[in-house]
Design a protein around this motif. Sequence first.
Motif, PDB file in Angstrom:
ATOM      1  N   ARG A 148       0.815  -1.200   0.000  1.00  0.00           N
ATOM      2  CA  ARG A 148       0.000   0.000   0.000  1.00  0.00           C
ATOM      3  C   ARG A 148       0.856   1.259   0.000  1.00  0.00           C
ATOM      4  O   ARG A 148       0.413   2.316  -0.405  1.00  0.00           O
ATOM      5  N   ALA A 149       2.087   1.152   0.481  1.00  0.00           N
ATOM      6  CA  ALA A 149       2.929   2.327   0.612  1.00  0.00           C
ATOM      7  C   ALA A 149       3.518   2.786  -0.713  1.00  0.00           C
ATOM      8  O   ALA A 149       4.171   3.813  -0.781  1.00  0.00           O
ATOM      9  N   GLN A 150       3.293   2.015  -1.774  1.00  0.00           N
ATOM     10  CA  GLN A 150       3.881   2.388  -3.062  1.00  0.00           C
ATOM     11  C   GLN A 150       3.346   3.735  -3.527  1.00  0.00           C
ATOM     12  O   GLN A 150       2.179   4.064  -3.330  1.00  0.00           O
ATOM     13  N   LYS A 151       4.233   4.510  -4.151  1.00  0.00           N
ATOM     14  CA  LYS A 151       3.851   5.823  -4.656  1.00  0.00           C
ATOM     15  C   LYS A 151       3.617   5.762  -6.158  1.00  0.00           C
ATOM     16  O   LYS A 151       4.332   5.067  -6.880  1.00  0.00           O
ATOM     17  N   GLN A 207      -2.524  10.164  -3.336  1.00  0.00           N
ATOM     18  CA  GLN A 207      -2.208   8.867  -2.734  1.00  0.00           C
ATOM     19  C   GLN A 207      -3.467   8.052  -2.470  1.00  0.00           C
ATOM     20  O   GLN A 207      -3.482   6.830  -2.678  1.00  0.00           O
ATOM     21  N   ARG A 208      -4.547   8.686  -2.015  1.00  0.00           N
ATOM     22  CA  ARG A 208      -5.810   7.962  -1.783  1.00  0.00           C
ATOM     23  C   ARG A 208      -6.319   7.360  -3.080  1.00  0.00           C
ATOM     24  O   ARG A 208      -6.767   6.208  -3.109  1.00  0.00           O
ATOM     25  N   ASP A 223      -4.019   4.399  -4.023  1.00  0.00           N
ATOM     26  CA  ASP A 223      -4.279   3.242  -3.165  1.00  0.00           C
ATOM     27  C   ASP A 223      -5.525   2.497  -3.639  1.00  0.00           C
ATOM     28  O   ASP A 223      -5.570   1.254  -3.629  1.00  0.00           O
ATOM     29  N   ASN A 224      -6.526   3.245  -4.062  1.00  0.00           N
ATOM     30  CA  ASN A 224      -7.742   2.618  -4.587  1.00  0.00           C
ATOM     31  C   ASN A 224      -7.446   1.858  -5.882  1.00  0.00           C
ATOM     32  O   ASN A 224      -7.970   0.761  -6.108  1.00  0.00           O
ATOM     33  N   VAL A 240      -4.546   0.523  -6.694  1.00  0.00           N
ATOM     34  CA  VAL A 240      -3.787  -0.671  -6.314  1.00  0.00           C
ATOM     35  C   VAL A 240      -4.738  -1.779  -5.859  1.00  0.00           C
ATOM     36  O   VAL A 240      -4.581  -2.951  -6.219  1.00  0.00           O
ATOM     37  N   ARG A 241      -5.744  -1.403  -5.059  1.00  0.00           N
ATOM     38  CA  ARG A 241      -6.691  -2.408  -4.553  1.00  0.00           C
ATOM     39  C   ARG A 241      -7.625  -2.914  -5.640  1.00  0.00           C
ATOM     40  O   ARG A 241      -7.893  -4.114  -5.730  1.00  0.00           O
TER      41      ARG A 241
END
Length: 312
Positions: free
Chosen positions: A18-21, A186-187, A190-191, A193-194
């Motif tokens: 999750r920390a990936q930018k 980032q939010r 993250d979405n 990525v998921r």
Amino acid sequence: MMLFAFLSASHAQEQTPRAQKPVIMVVPEKAWCINQGFVSDTDAKIPDYGKALLNDDVLNVITKMGGIMEERGYPLKLLSAAIDELNTEAAMDLALTSKDGGEIVEDDLDKLTRVAGADILVQIAFTRTNYGPRKIVEFRITSVDAATSKQIGGETGRSSASNAPIGDLLRESVLSFMDNFANSIQRHFDNVVRNGREGSIIFKIVDDCPMNFESEVTLNGESGELSEAIDYWLGENSIDGAFSQGAKSRVRLVYEQVRFPLFGKAKFGGKAKAINAEGFVKPISQFLSQFGLSVSTQPVGIGKVYVIIGGK
């Protein structure tokens, strides 16, 4: 028969921390380029990003904004480097065209995004007002998903009256909101990525194809239309089977909001690699080969791809 599911890509998606930018590219805003006269010589409505970078103020603003994003840990792709790469690839100088009237067109920003592999575009526009020897600069900053061109966030800032360099005025005017701006990026990422990146896939039948999308095929012992077989493949390979059907005819199928993973498995070595919409859909060529069909792909940016279907 084999199901060519993209399980390895989905697994890589789940394992991505999750920390990936996201990878950022800072660009001048399209409309701002046009309004400022940074346009191609042949068409006043087409922005010329290379010409914009020849302006010292534009270059300084983009450089400073890139530095601010890097300070927050975001990998940066330079617009100037992407332009140089395009200029060295002769194939990129040709417009992508289809065989039935030039539907497939990739504009300059799409090309730059695809070459750079950027996840997010940070678009900059600014206006300057002079007050004697001093100036006030107002900035507009927008974050855009590179795959969908959808806006993620946006802020405006205004510097104090000063004779400082424009890059310093940018830093002064944006630092008050940069944390919120970066957090919105980032939010969103993250979405992604998921739940996968969102893209569009357009399938087209060419003249030498022995079938159309209403032709009957047999898959897993069942009969149905070719379009239904493609529906099946997308359902098996998109994340959670997520996609929506758009326009449909005998020779053209449009799928929108297709959720595909950010990462797939490299063919040689098996390492995870970043993929775009074209990389996601390429395995369908093997799937369609059982029906005697050949496939070629033409990407537009990173989130859109045309799949051209013909006969073998």
